[in-house]
Scaffold this motif. Structure first.
Motif, PDB file in Angstrom:
ATOM      1  N   PRO A 179       4.867   1.470   8.770  1.00 22.64           N
ATOM      2  CA  PRO A 179       5.065   2.215   7.518  1.00 22.64           C
ATOM      3  C   PRO A 179       6.535   2.531   7.276  1.00 22.64           C
ATOM      4  O   PRO A 179       7.307   2.745   8.218  1.00 22.64           O
ATOM      5  CB  PRO A 179       4.254   3.495   7.742  1.00 22.64           C
ATOM      6  N   ALA A 180       6.906   2.546   5.995  1.00 22.16           N
ATOM      7  CA  ALA A 180       8.257   2.942   5.593  1.00 22.16           C
ATOM      8  C   ALA A 180       8.153   4.200   4.749  1.00 22.16           C
ATOM      9  O   ALA A 180       7.261   4.318   3.905  1.00 22.16           O
ATOM     10  CB  ALA A 180       8.926   1.824   4.808  1.00 22.16           C
TER      11      ALA A 180
ATOM     12  N   THR B  82       4.946   3.696   2.570  1.00 24.93           N
ATOM     13  CA  THR B  82       4.656   2.382   2.010  1.00 24.93           C
ATOM     14  C   THR B  82       4.401   1.400   3.138  1.00 24.93           C
ATOM     15  O   THR B  82       5.121   1.385   4.144  1.00 24.93           O
ATOM     16  CB  THR B  82       5.826   1.868   1.140  1.00 24.93           C
ATOM     17  N   LEU B  83       3.375   0.572   2.968  1.00 25.73           N
ATOM     18  CA  LEU B  83       3.040  -0.479   3.915  1.00 25.73           C
ATOM     19  C   LEU B  83       3.060  -1.824   3.210  1.00 25.73           C
ATOM     20  O   LEU B  83       2.607  -1.932   2.064  1.00 25.73           O
ATOM     21  CB  LEU B  83       1.645  -0.261   4.505  1.00 25.73           C
TER      22      LEU B  83
ATOM     23  N   ILE C 273       0.856  -1.177   0.000  1.00 28.99           N
ATOM     24  CA  ILE C 273       0.000   0.000   0.000  1.00 28.99           C
ATOM     25  C   ILE C 273       0.898   1.234   0.000  1.00 28.99           C
ATOM     26  O   ILE C 273       1.752   1.402   0.871  1.00 28.99           O
ATOM     27  CB  ILE C 273      -0.919   0.039   1.242  1.00 28.99           C
ATOM     28  N   ARG C 274       0.717   2.076  -1.009  1.00 25.58           N
ATOM     29  CA  ARG C 274       1.436   3.358  -1.067  1.00 25.58           C
ATOM     30  C   ARG C 274       0.435   4.461  -0.783  1.00 25.58           C
ATOM     31  O   ARG C 274      -0.659   4.485  -1.350  1.00 25.58           O
ATOM     32  CB  ARG C 274       2.046   3.572  -2.457  1.00 25.58           C
ATOM     33  N   LEU C 275       0.822   5.390   0.099  1.00 25.70           N
ATOM     34  CA  LEU C 275      -0.090   6.490   0.407  1.00 25.70           C
ATOM     35  C   LEU C 275       0.691   7.764   0.693  1.00 25.70           C
ATOM     36  O   LEU C 275       1.878   7.729   1.028  1.00 25.70           O
ATOM     37  CB  LEU C 275      -0.999   6.130   1.577  1.00 25.70           C
ATOM     38  N   HIS C 276      -0.028   8.868   0.533  1.00 26.90           N
ATOM     39  CA  HIS C 276       0.560  10.188   0.774  1.00 26.90           C
ATOM     40  C   HIS C 276      -0.514  11.063   1.403  1.00 26.90           C
ATOM     41  O   HIS C 276      -1.668  11.080   0.949  1.00 26.90           O
ATOM     42  CB  HIS C 276       1.047  10.794  -0.546  1.00 26.90           C
ATOM     43  N   THR C 277      -0.169  11.758   2.489  1.00 23.55           N
ATOM     44  CA  THR C 277      -1.121  12.627   3.202  1.00 23.55           C
ATOM     45  C   THR C 277      -0.577  14.042   3.263  1.00 23.55           C
ATOM     46  O   THR C 277       0.542  14.317   2.806  1.00 23.55           O
ATOM     47  CB  THR C 277      -1.363  12.111   4.625  1.00 23.55           C
TER      48      THR C 277
END
Length: 336
Positions: A270-271, A278-279, A249-253
């Motif tokens: 998370p990394a 990235t998770l 899972i890639r995310l950006h907040t």
């Protein structure tokens, strides 16, 4: 009843009448001085199978092909191809295989048909049969309308299809293709694989394909990953990826530092990456709603989120600790 089972390397006439493997190798090894290019590999490939042999340059792919095609003898181990022993029956092996090398052997100033006809005659096909097979394989390669064109007028993808056609002139039971898409653009690579799949479906020919493009294993029934001369994984593409067992899972907040704390509260790790976090999770379908809810509770705005399954490059990294981008050197297809 195991005592009555025929040994896989018994002569063909002494074996039971069930379909034999197209390729069978046990303990196949090749050394050059102190260097062990192929280190005791075992392979069983069924008739009509598309089998991928995957790994970076120098991993042992081409050396394995050289032994299976009876072009160089193994230092140790045994192998049978199309029912013939590669050491005791090398001529029989060569009569029943086709081989596509990385380097072209086409005459650029001859027509497509002339190239194929001469190659058919080298295989000792009678003239009428050589002409008939030339027409058949040109149609199979979707190149019949160019039969009188010179080879130099073809695109790279068309040349590879012509080379595949040439390897099929004598109707081999097993076709070995060493890096068949190297140097081609993505569109041409996709078309070559479409052609290979159709070829197997129409002729039943076993295809043994080496490549360092791990994504190409998606076109194979099964694939083996080789590294430093050893097979480190083998199975269907789905099985190989299941060995990793995790989605990404890639995310950006709007505040990734605060998002790290929120995700850790969920027991996630998370990394940080260049463009967000990235998770790695076992079940993305269950995890994503929990992630979204946790970020909303902290009033963090989610700007991007994407889920990707494991890739075969990740499978390779998992087993070897390095990427296929690593190039330990070239690996010629010949005895040294």
């Amino acid at each position: 009843m195991t005592g009555n089972r025929a040994h896989p390397f018994e002569p063909e006439a002494e074996r039971p009448p069930h379909p034999a493997p197209a390729v069978l190798a046990r303990g196949l090894t090749k050394t050059y001085g102190e260097r062990r290019a192929v280190d005791g590999i075992d392979l069983t490939i069924g008739p009509g199978e598309i089998f991928g042999f995957l790994g970076p340059n120098g991993a042992g792919k081409s050396t394995t092909i050289a032994m299976l095609c009876a072009l160089t003898p193994p230092t140790a181990g045994r192998a049978r191809v199309a029912g013939a022993d590669v050491v005791r029956q090398p001529q029989q092996v060569r009569r029943q295989i086709g081989l596509l090398l990385q380097d072209t052997a086409l005459d650029a100033d001859m027509s497509l048909a002339r190239n194929l006809y001469l190659h058919a005659r080298l295989h000792q096909l009678p003239r009428p049969l050589a002409r008939a097979r030339t027409t058949e394989v040109l149609e199979l390669a979707d190149l019949a309308d160019r039969r009188h064109h010179k080879v130099r007028t073809l695109s790279g993808g068309m040349r590879r299809r012509l080379e595949i056609a040439r390897a099929l002139l004598h109707q081999p039971r097993v076709l070995f293709l060493d890096e068949p898409t190297t140097g081609l653009d993505p569109h041409a690579r996709a078309r070559i694989w479409h052609h290979l799949t159709q070829l197997r479906d129409r002729t039943g020919t076993t295809l043994y394909v080496t490549t360092h493009y791990l994504e190409e294993a998606e076109h194979c029934d099964r694939a083996a990953v080789i590294d430093h001369g050893r097979i480190v994984a083998v199975g269907t593409p789905a099985d190989l990826k299941a060995q990793i067992g995790e989605d990404r899972i890639r995310l950006h907040t709007d505040n990734d530092t605060a998002a790290v704390a929120a995700l850790r509260d969920l027991g996630l790790r998370p990394a940080r990456t260049g463009d967000g976090l990235t998770l790695r999770v076992a079940d993305s379908a269950r995890t994503v709603p929990l992630v979204v809810a946790a970020l909303a509770d902290r009033q963090l705005a989610l700007r991007a989120l994407a889920v990707t399954p494991p890739t075969l490059d990740e499978v390779f990294f998992h087993h070897t600790g390095r990427s296929t981008d690593t190039d330990p050197g070239t690996e010629p297809l010949e005895s040294k």
